[in-house]
Design an enzyme around this catalytic site. Sequence first.
Site, PDB file in Angstrom:
ATOM      1  N   ASP A 245       0.808  -1.215   0.000  1.00 34.49           N
ATOM      2  CA  ASP A 245       0.000   0.000   0.000  1.00 34.49           C
ATOM      3  C   ASP A 245       0.842   1.267   0.000  1.00 34.49           C
ATOM      4  O   ASP A 245       0.679   2.159  -0.850  1.00 34.49           O
ATOM      5  CB  ASP A 245      -0.933  -0.026   1.223  1.00 34.49           C
ATOM      6  CG  ASP A 245      -1.962   1.079   1.200  1.00 34.49           C
ATOM      7  OD1 ASP A 245      -1.573   2.268   1.286  1.00 34.49           O
ATOM      8  OD2 ASP A 245      -3.159   0.783   1.096  1.00 34.49           O
TER       9      ASP A 245
ATOM     10  N   THR B  21      -4.935   2.314  -0.683  1.00 37.80           N
ATOM     11  CA  THR B  21      -4.925   1.549  -1.925  1.00 37.80           C
ATOM     12  C   THR B  21      -5.260   0.080  -1.701  1.00 37.80           C
ATOM     13  O   THR B  21      -5.796  -0.570  -2.607  1.00 37.80           O
ATOM     14  CB  THR B  21      -3.569   1.670  -2.656  1.00 37.80           C
ATOM     15  OG1 THR B  21      -2.542   1.061  -1.896  1.00 37.80           O
ATOM     16  CG2 THR B  21      -3.230   3.129  -2.911  1.00 37.80           C
ATOM     17  N   ASP B  22      -4.971  -0.463  -0.527  1.00 32.73           N
ATOM     18  CA  ASP B  22      -5.398  -1.833  -0.238  1.00 32.73           C
ATOM     19  C   ASP B  22      -6.912  -1.948  -0.365  1.00 32.73           C
ATOM     20  O   ASP B  22      -7.442  -2.880  -0.974  1.00 32.73           O
ATOM     21  CB  ASP B  22      -4.970  -2.240   1.173  1.00 32.73           C
ATOM     22  CG  ASP B  22      -3.591  -2.870   1.214  1.00 32.73           C
ATOM     23  OD1 ASP B  22      -3.101  -3.310   0.160  1.00 32.73           O
ATOM     24  OD2 ASP B  22      -2.999  -2.911   2.309  1.00 32.73           O
ATOM     25  N   VAL B  23      -7.629  -1.002   0.262  1.00 36.07           N
ATOM     26  CA  VAL B  23      -9.090  -1.028   0.226  1.00 36.07           C
ATOM     27  C   VAL B  23      -9.598  -0.782  -1.192  1.00 36.07           C
ATOM     28  O   VAL B  23     -10.411  -1.550  -1.724  1.00 36.07           O
ATOM     29  CB  VAL B  23      -9.664   0.017   1.201  1.00 36.07           C
ATOM     30  CG1 VAL B  23     -11.156   0.223   0.972  1.00 36.07           C
ATOM     31  CG2 VAL B  23      -9.409  -0.410   2.643  1.00 36.07           C
TER      32      VAL B  23
ATOM     33  N   GLY C  54      -8.960  -3.714  -3.554  1.00 37.27           N
ATOM     34  CA  GLY C  54      -9.905  -4.821  -3.419  1.00 37.27           C
ATOM     35  C   GLY C  54     -11.225  -4.525  -4.097  1.00 37.27           C
ATOM     36  O   GLY C  54     -11.816  -5.392  -4.761  1.00 37.27           O
TER      37      GLY C  54
END
Length: 581
Positions: A407, A435-437, A440
């Site tokens: 991230d 950016t992880d969220v 996904g």
Amino acid sequence: MRLCVPRAGDPATATAPVAVEVAAHLLGLVGDPATATVAWDIDWQGPLSVPLTDEHAVQAACGIMHVHGRAAGRPAPLAVDYASTVAGVLAAQGVCAALLARAGGADVTRVRTSVGQAALLALAQYLAAATADGDDPEGCPPSRADAGQELVPAACSFVSADGVCFELEALDAERWLDFWRLLGVDRADTGRGWRSFQQRFATATCALPPVLSATVRRASFTAVRSAADRAGATVLPVRQDPLPPTVTPPWTLTPFPEPGGTTIDRDGTAAAPLEGLRVVESARRVQGPLAGHVLRLLGADVVRIEPPGGDPMRGVPPMAGTTSARFSALNAGKAVTEIDFTTDAGRRAVRDLVSEADVFLHNWAPGKAVRLGLDADDLRAARPGLVYAWASGWGDALGPEPPVGTDYLVQAHSGLAAAVRPADEPPAPSLMTLTDVLGGLVCAQGVLAALLTRLHTGRGARVDSSLFSAAVLVPRGPGRPAATGRPLHTRDGYIALGPRARQRPERLAPALGLAASASADAIASRARTRPTAHWLPRLAAAGVAVTPVCTSLADLARDPRFAPALTVGEYAAPLAPWEFS
């Protein structure tokens, strides 16, 4: 594209423009004219009983300012329309899911979501941790080794002697220790910082011994990069330009040549739009599990593959019952099977699972799928019509052998780290996992687009998305955002100013009992003399719109105004953020 038109003059249902722009962009990429037959609406507050009229108010009330600002010790807004971007992706997902439901016999013509619900979904891990049993659920308590030692909160990236601001990633303790040893730091000092550094993804805080930042300030970036290369760690400069270096589509879809399944096995009375679809997921941490979580919220049956003994993240505190709250926030409700990929029997078991699935998704490191014999070309033989989704770190943006894609490194290189900070702060990634969220969510949207394509072509497809492609999706302009919008500190909390007060502070000063010409310092000093509850009615009477800032996710979960969007059990979790009709 057909929008639900809000009632004139009703700010609670006023369409969020950035969210609408993002949704329209993503639906255009789907390339299915049937998307125009589903009405969709994105308002600010949805079912929440909280007056929300813009991105700033959503970030304040729903906890984004609180989590983003943790590392600095005070709430702070993201200087981009992050919650609105998430809401736009949710709206596009809802439209695609509605069309898939229709293909199974459902009568769905409308979908609705909100920026407020999007913000809560983006904070699902932090919300779960804050409401589970355990010590200091809102942050990262010091370990025994840290007790009595000086640790300094780190809100910004490191800076080298030649002025290069950079982000560091070390995926295990040995790489971390070796990196600092090569730069001449005592192992004891390095060890004290490891736990906080390791858990920063989960806590959005990172307190480090000051000797670490002091050491890199005496080293050139060339020396820093050399130490990282030798230790197996990764460093990347933080881009000063908020615009991304390349234009990257959120996902790419590569159809398979052979025909496959085109029907959806479901009851026409099914309650959820993806009921009857099966997803097999092999993923860790946030990006991949969140993609599976979203598809499950839409009704899919998700089977999660974990290594023998289970995913190690299951045991990371704080716990909700016998399982990590953060882990449960993204994985509850999924069926689980344990498989050892390193054996022939394990690989056969994966193929057997996939032979009865519609989707296989993973976020493995580059090259792992090929080495295991579980790449798209391998698995589509087991299931013609399969949608094979890979959620990576960089995609092909940095070539065939990219650095590790996590991230904060992606925020740094994509320009998002500069975009989220105001002009009077150095660019640095938010420790909230932006950016992880979003990665996904983009992966899940790519899967839905591929499933729609399969309906028309009878062919499965490979879907590639990445953290980098998700970061690029966030709207931003050239130049650094102005240093405006920071919450006003009261005696017992913070209040976020509405757009007019931010643009014209002379309207704020009289409401606080000051002359219109009062300075910003005078306004700040005056606000701190009284609690938030004292100022709210006075500001409202003066026509100054403000929003109290959430400073505790645990309190938010107990607030009845948020109850329609949350379920509360062993921990609090956002409900599915779509309404279908």
